[in-house]
Design an enzyme around this catalytic site. Structure first.
Site, PDB file in Angstrom:
ATOM      1  N   GLN A  71      36.324  39.088   1.623  1.00 38.67           N
ATOM      2  CA  GLN A  71      35.980  40.398   2.174  1.00 38.67           C
ATOM      3  C   GLN A  71      37.021  41.447   1.776  1.00 38.67           C
ATOM      4  O   GLN A  71      38.188  41.117   1.570  1.00 38.67           O
ATOM      5  CB  GLN A  71      35.874  40.302   3.700  1.00 38.67           C
TER       6      GLN A  71
HETATM    7  N1  GTP Z   1      20.629  29.849  -3.545  1.00 41.08           N
HETATM    8  C1  GTP Z   1      21.955  29.769  -3.629  1.00 41.08           C
HETATM    9  N2  GTP Z   1      22.666  30.196  -2.582  1.00 41.08           N
HETATM   10  C2  GTP Z   1      24.000  30.116  -2.667  1.00 41.08           C
HETATM   11  C3  GTP Z   1      24.674  29.567  -3.801  1.00 41.08           C
HETATM   12  N3  GTP Z   1      26.016  29.658  -3.596  1.00 41.08           N
HETATM   13  C4  GTP Z   1      26.164  30.236  -2.369  1.00 41.08           C
HETATM   14  N4  GTP Z   1      24.954  30.493  -1.803  1.00 41.08           N
HETATM   15  C5  GTP Z   1      24.709  31.137  -0.487  1.00 41.08           C
HETATM   16  O1  GTP Z   1      25.399  32.383  -0.456  1.00 41.08           O
HETATM   17  C6  GTP Z   1      25.953  32.597   0.841  1.00 41.08           C
HETATM   18  C7  GTP Z   1      27.438  32.858   0.744  1.00 41.08           C
HETATM   19  O2  GTP Z   1      28.082  31.720   0.197  1.00 41.08           O
HETATM   20  P1  GTP Z   1      29.606  31.369   0.502  1.00 41.08           P
HETATM   21  O3  GTP Z   1      29.938  30.155  -0.285  1.00 41.08           O
HETATM   22  O4  GTP Z   1      29.878  31.305   1.967  1.00 41.08           O
HETATM   23  O5  GTP Z   1      30.344  32.667  -0.090  1.00 41.08           O
HETATM   24  P2  GTP Z   1      31.906  32.946  -0.174  1.00 41.08           P
HETATM   25  O6  GTP Z   1      32.204  33.413  -1.549  1.00 41.08           O
HETATM   26  O7  GTP Z   1      32.689  31.783   0.331  1.00 41.08           O
HETATM   27  O8  GTP Z   1      32.055  34.208   0.830  1.00 41.08           O
HETATM   28  P3  GTP Z   1      33.341  34.648   1.718  1.00 41.08           P
HETATM   29  O9  GTP Z   1      33.814  33.443   2.476  1.00 41.08           O
HETATM   30  O10 GTP Z   1      32.803  35.702   2.652  1.00 41.08           O
HETATM   31  O11 GTP Z   1      34.369  35.201   0.778  1.00 41.08           O
HETATM   32  C8  GTP Z   1      25.640  31.354   1.677  1.00 41.08           C
HETATM   33  O12 GTP Z   1      24.510  31.637   2.477  1.00 41.08           O
HETATM   34  C9  GTP Z   1      25.313  30.303   0.635  1.00 41.08           C
HETATM   35  O13 GTP Z   1      24.401  29.346   1.128  1.00 41.08           O
HETATM   36  C10 GTP Z   1      23.869  29.095  -4.901  1.00 41.08           C
HETATM   37  O14 GTP Z   1      24.365  28.626  -5.927  1.00 41.08           O
HETATM   38  N5  GTP Z   1      22.519  29.233  -4.758  1.00 41.08           N
END
Ligand code: GTP
Ligand code: MG
Length: 125
Positions: A71
């Site tokens: 974030q």
């Molecule tokens: N369909 C799909 N959804 C994904 C994929 N990777 C992540 N998501 C979705 O995207 C959303 C965010 O994913 P996170 O892995 O939590 O993102 P992050 O980068 O860790 O985000 P922060 O912790 O806020 O920095 C979640 O709802 C996941 O399920 C993917 O390869 N395919």
């Protein structure tokens, strides 16, 4: 081939645990990637406030993988984790067109200057 790669890696690294940072904007898929690497499956996630850190073993090489929250308000703190980092994985959600330039700026500012190991484009819509 995999066995040779594994032997070369363990000779280079010995018993040392390689420290990897996963960076990228919020919602890019960093935490999803971390647990996919560790557990081999996709788990449901919540936004990361701070970090997640897990040990991942690949072909006899141990990695300590740090997944940092992406974030806007948290990004300035990424620099606090740079010390002793061996590689950076920068995750981009290629479907998040509105924030591609923001992602590029953060990559240039934080990850690229640290010698990013690879750039991973997370292509989901
Ligand atoms: N369909 C799909 N959804 C994904 C994929 N990777 C992540 N998501 C979705 O995207 C959303 C965010 O994913 P996170 O892995 O939590 O993102 P992050 O980068 O860790 O985000 P922060 O912790 O806020 O920095 C979640 O709802 C996941 O399920 C993917 O390869 N395919
Ligand atoms: Mg996360």
């Amino acid at each position: 081939m995999g066995a040779i790669f594994s032997r070369v890696l363990s000779r280079l690294w010995g018993d040392k645990e390689a420290r990897i940072l996963i960076l990228g904007l919020d919602g890019a898929g960093k935490t999803t990637m971390l647990y996919r690497m560790q557990l081999g499956e996709v788990v449901s996630t919540i936004p990361t406030i701070g970090f997640n850190v897990e040990s991942v073993t690949y072909k006899n090489v141990k990695f300590q993988v740090w997944d940092l929250g992406g974030q806007t308000s948290i990004r300035p703190y990424w620099r606090c984790y740079y010390a002793n980092t061996d590689a950076v994985i920068y995750v981009v959600d290629s479907c998040d067109r509105d924030r591609i330039s923001t992602s590029k700026q953060e990559l240039l500012q934080h990850a690229w200057g640290r010698g990013a190991a690879g750039c991973c484009s997370s292509g989901f819509c």
